[in-house]
Design a protein around this motif. Structure first.
Motif, short mmCIF file in Angstrom:
data_model
loop_
_atom_site.label_atom_id
_atom_site.label_comp_id
_atom_site.label_asym_id
_atom_site.label_seq_id
_atom_site.Cartn_x
_atom_site.Cartn_y
_atom_site.Cartn_z
N SER A 72 27.82 -6.28 -60.07
CA SER A 72 27.82 -5.97 -58.63
C SER A 72 29.24 -5.72 -58.11
N GLU A 79 24.31 1.01 -52.24
CA GLU A 79 22.90 0.61 -52.24
C GLU A 79 22.57 -0.22 -53.47
N TYR A 80 23.10 0.19 -54.61
CA TYR A 80 22.88 -0.54 -55.86
C TYR A 80 23.54 -1.92 -55.78
N VAL A 82 24.02 -3.68 -53.08
CA VAL A 82 23.19 -4.50 -52.19
C VAL A 82 21.99 -5.05 -52.95
N MET A 83 21.37 -4.21 -53.76
CA MET A 83 20.23 -4.65 -54.58
C MET A 83 20.65 -5.76 -55.55
N LEU A 84 21.80 -5.61 -56.17
CA LEU A 84 22.29 -6.63 -57.10
C LEU A 84 22.59 -7.94 -56.39
N ARG A 85 23.14 -7.85 -55.18
CA ARG A 85 23.40 -9.08 -54.41
C ARG A 85 22.09 -9.77 -54.05
N GLY A 86 21.06 -8.98 -53.79
CA GLY A 86 19.73 -9.56 -53.54
C GLY A 86 19.22 -10.29 -54.76
N GLN A 87 19.43 -9.71 -55.93
CA GLN A 87 19.05 -10.37 -57.19
C GLN A 87 19.80 -11.69 -57.35
#
Length: 106
Positions: A72, A79-80, A82-87
């Motif tokens: 991340s 956008e990617y 942000v998705m990794l931070r969500g993970q």
């Protein structure tokens, strides 16, 4: 029989309590189970392999968390990232669940 996990510590405490309770007979009869048999039960239980090692699970999840964190930080696509931070938030929640352990309510 299912693959239910039990607490080795609780089982060993129960065996020791049963041994203690077995020493005290209300009607004065001889012991139902000899002391050596309880020691055998205790030894057998203590030598059983661990079915689930929470520390190893935490270690593996933490390794995954670090890989995703590194990814991340290196990614340029916002956008990617942000998705990794969500993970990472989801993984942190999983770690808390595993670390808390707990005893299942029946």
């Amino acid at each position: 029989m299912s693959d239910d996990l039990i607490s080795r510590k609780a089982l060993m405490e129960r065996v020791l309590q049963e041994e203690y309770d077995n020493d005290i007979h209300k009607d004065g009869r001889a012991k139902a189970i000899h002391h050596g048999e309880y020691q055998h039960f205790y030894k057998t239980i203590s030598e059983m392999p661990t079915a689930y090692n929470a520390d190893k699970v935490v270690e593996k999840i933490t390794e995954l968390q670090l890989k995703i964190k590194d990814k991340s930080l290196a990614v340029e696509d916002e956008e990617y990232a942000v998705m990794l931070r969500g993970q990472l938030r989801g993984i942190a929640d999983c770690l808390e669940i595993v670390k808390s352990g707990g005893i299942a309510d029946e």
